[in-house]
Write an enzyme that holds these catalytic residues in place. Structure first.
Site, mmCIF file in Angstrom:
data_model
loop_
_atom_site.group_PDB
_atom_site.id
_atom_site.type_symbol
_atom_site.label_atom_id
_atom_site.label_comp_id
_atom_site.label_asym_id
_atom_site.label_seq_id
_atom_site.Cartn_x
_atom_site.Cartn_y
_atom_site.Cartn_z
ATOM 1 N N MET A 47 0.839 -1.199 0.000
ATOM 2 C CA MET A 47 0.000 0.000 0.000
ATOM 3 C C MET A 47 0.878 1.254 0.000
ATOM 4 O O MET A 47 0.416 2.350 0.322
ATOM 5 C CB MET A 47 -0.930 0.007 1.221
ATOM 6 C CG MET A 47 -1.872 -1.201 1.214
ATOM 7 S SD MET A 47 -3.400 -0.929 2.112
ATOM 8 C CE MET A 47 -2.780 -0.566 3.739
ATOM 9 N N HIS A 49 9.147 -3.590 3.406
ATOM 10 C CA HIS A 49 8.735 -3.803 2.015
ATOM 11 C C HIS A 49 9.958 -4.157 1.154
ATOM 12 O O HIS A 49 9.888 -5.029 0.292
ATOM 13 C CB HIS A 49 8.097 -2.532 1.438
ATOM 14 C CG HIS A 49 6.845 -2.090 2.135
ATOM 15 N ND1 HIS A 49 6.794 -0.954 2.912
ATOM 16 C CD2 HIS A 49 5.595 -2.620 2.171
ATOM 17 C CE1 HIS A 49 5.566 -0.793 3.376
ATOM 18 N NE2 HIS A 49 4.822 -1.793 2.951
HETATM 19 P P1 AMP Z 1 1.433 -2.978 3.480
HETATM 20 O O1 AMP Z 1 1.999 -1.938 2.563
HETATM 21 O O2 AMP Z 1 1.446 -2.589 4.918
HETATM 22 O O3 AMP Z 1 0.110 -3.515 2.996
HETATM 23 O O4 AMP Z 1 2.433 -4.197 3.411
HETATM 24 C C1 AMP Z 1 2.794 -4.784 2.178
HETATM 25 C C2 AMP Z 1 3.572 -6.039 2.438
HETATM 26 O O5 AMP Z 1 4.746 -5.741 3.189
HETATM 27 C C3 AMP Z 1 2.783 -7.074 3.254
HETATM 28 O O6 AMP Z 1 3.048 -8.380 2.737
HETATM 29 C C4 AMP Z 1 3.348 -6.895 4.627
HETATM 30 O O7 AMP Z 1 3.254 -8.054 5.426
HETATM 31 C C5 AMP Z 1 4.795 -6.577 4.314
HETATM 32 N N1 AMP Z 1 5.419 -5.893 5.452
HETATM 33 C C6 AMP Z 1 4.968 -4.782 6.090
HETATM 34 N N2 AMP Z 1 5.778 -4.476 7.128
HETATM 35 C C7 AMP Z 1 6.749 -5.422 7.151
HETATM 36 C C8 AMP Z 1 7.875 -5.672 7.987
HETATM 37 N N3 AMP Z 1 8.170 -4.879 9.019
HETATM 38 N N4 AMP Z 1 8.656 -6.737 7.715
HETATM 39 C C9 AMP Z 1 8.368 -7.558 6.664
HETATM 40 N N5 AMP Z 1 7.324 -7.377 5.839
HETATM 41 C C10 AMP Z 1 6.523 -6.324 6.067
#
Ligand code: AMP
Length: 290
Positions: free
Chosen positions: A36, A43
């Site tokens: 997102m 990420h």
């Molecule tokens: P989001 O943008 O928050 O929807 O996250 C996108 C992807 O990044 C999802 O698969 C999350 O699980 C992953 N993600 C977010 N924060 C972390 C983190 N601290 N460590 C590893 N992966 C992450």
């Protein structure tokens, strides 16, 4: 393979589908990292995993309205597209898909994915409709981007399981890989929402990773009671002044059902509000193997 300096940014569903089909017709393997935006090292760890496993890395940036409840932070969710694209450029991403809401949810859109059973508890209870929105957008992305692999973070433990089950149940021919949670040096799990935290809240929020560490040492120290572990974690949170706890769970890492007696690996899941910011974190812990 050699990569160009800048990712190609595509906004139209038809364009991304054609681009991905062309890569695959050339015999190149593709990895997709759905996000997102408001990118951070968590990420980027997924991008690096995709780079290592696939010829072509594709990132998507879409703040998915279908997964936000009316009371949640859709309008204020951080949007940092320029720096996101710079970060993706300097990490060898080939293609970025940044669709507009109207392209993903045109007028008359009315079909949603009913999420699997692992979506029921925890986030499913705290955020009604959340996993329906997640499953729907991820399945749409998987159709628009017929990729070999897709990369998700363990940070969103239940979400990764929901997607694995959906892909299995609906025969989606994509390999799902889950990568470990990336943390700040002091233990706070990286999250786009961390930027909402004031300095005192930022310090308070360390109780989440401390609570997980406490659960780990309890499990490794021979604690068998799931309830005792839940109580221990709750105590760490409340002693730090965190009282708006959505849930603390000690659960089976496959089914996410609560575990009464800890005899093997369990996942400890936490969701709590620090100020107005909702944070989640988790860890898989278990009895020490001797
Ligand atoms: P989001 O943008 O928050 O929807 O996250 C996108 C992807 O990044 C999802 O698969 C999350 O699980 C992953 N993600 C977010 N924060 C972390 C983190 N601290 N460590 C590893 N992966 C992450």
């Amino acid at each position: 393979m050699m990569k160009e300096g800048r990712p190609r940014v595509l906004t139209r569903p038809q364009e991304i589908q054609a681009a991905v089909k062309a890569y695959r017709a050339d015999g190149l393997t593709t990895g997709v990292v759905p996000t997102m935006g408001a990118l951070h090292e968590g990420h980027i760890s997924l991008v690096k995993a995709a780079n290592a496993a696939c010829d072509i890395t594709i990132a998507t940036i879409f703040v998915n309205p279908a997964q936000f409840a009316p009371t949640e932070d859709l309008a204020t969710y951080p949007r940092t597209l320029t720096t996101d694209l710079e970060m993706l450029a300097s990490n060898d991403v080939d293609l970025v898909f940044v669709p507009a809401n109207a392209e993903m949810y045109p007028d008359g859109f009315s079909t949603y994915v009913e999420p699997p059973a692992v979506a029921k508890r925890w986030e499913g209870e705290s955020r009604p409709g959340f996993f329906r929105g997640v499953a729907t957008v991820v399945l749409k992305l998987f159709h628009l981007i017929p990729t070999d692999m897709a990369f998700f973070g363990q940070k969103d433990f239940q979400q990764a399981l929901v997607i694995r089950r959906m892909v299995e149940d609906l025969n989606v021919p994509i390999e799902i890989r889950t990568q470990p949670t990336v943390r700040e040096a002091d233990g706070l799990a990286m999250s786009s929402r961390n930027r909402y935290l004031s300095q005192p809240e930022r310090e308070q929020s360390l109780a989440l990773s401390r609570g997980l560490a406490m659960a780990r040492s309890m499990a490794e120290g021979g604690e068998r009671s799931g309830k005792a572990m839940v109580d221990g974690v709750r105590r760490v949170l409340t002693e730090a002044g965190i009282h708006a706890i959505d849930y603390v769970a000690v659960a089976d890492p496959e089914t996410l059902e609560p575990v009464a007696e800890v005899t093997g690996p369990v996942v400890v899941l936490i969701a709590a509000r620090v100020g107005t910011t909702r944070l989640i974190d988790n860890a898989v812990v278990g009895p020490a193997v001797s």
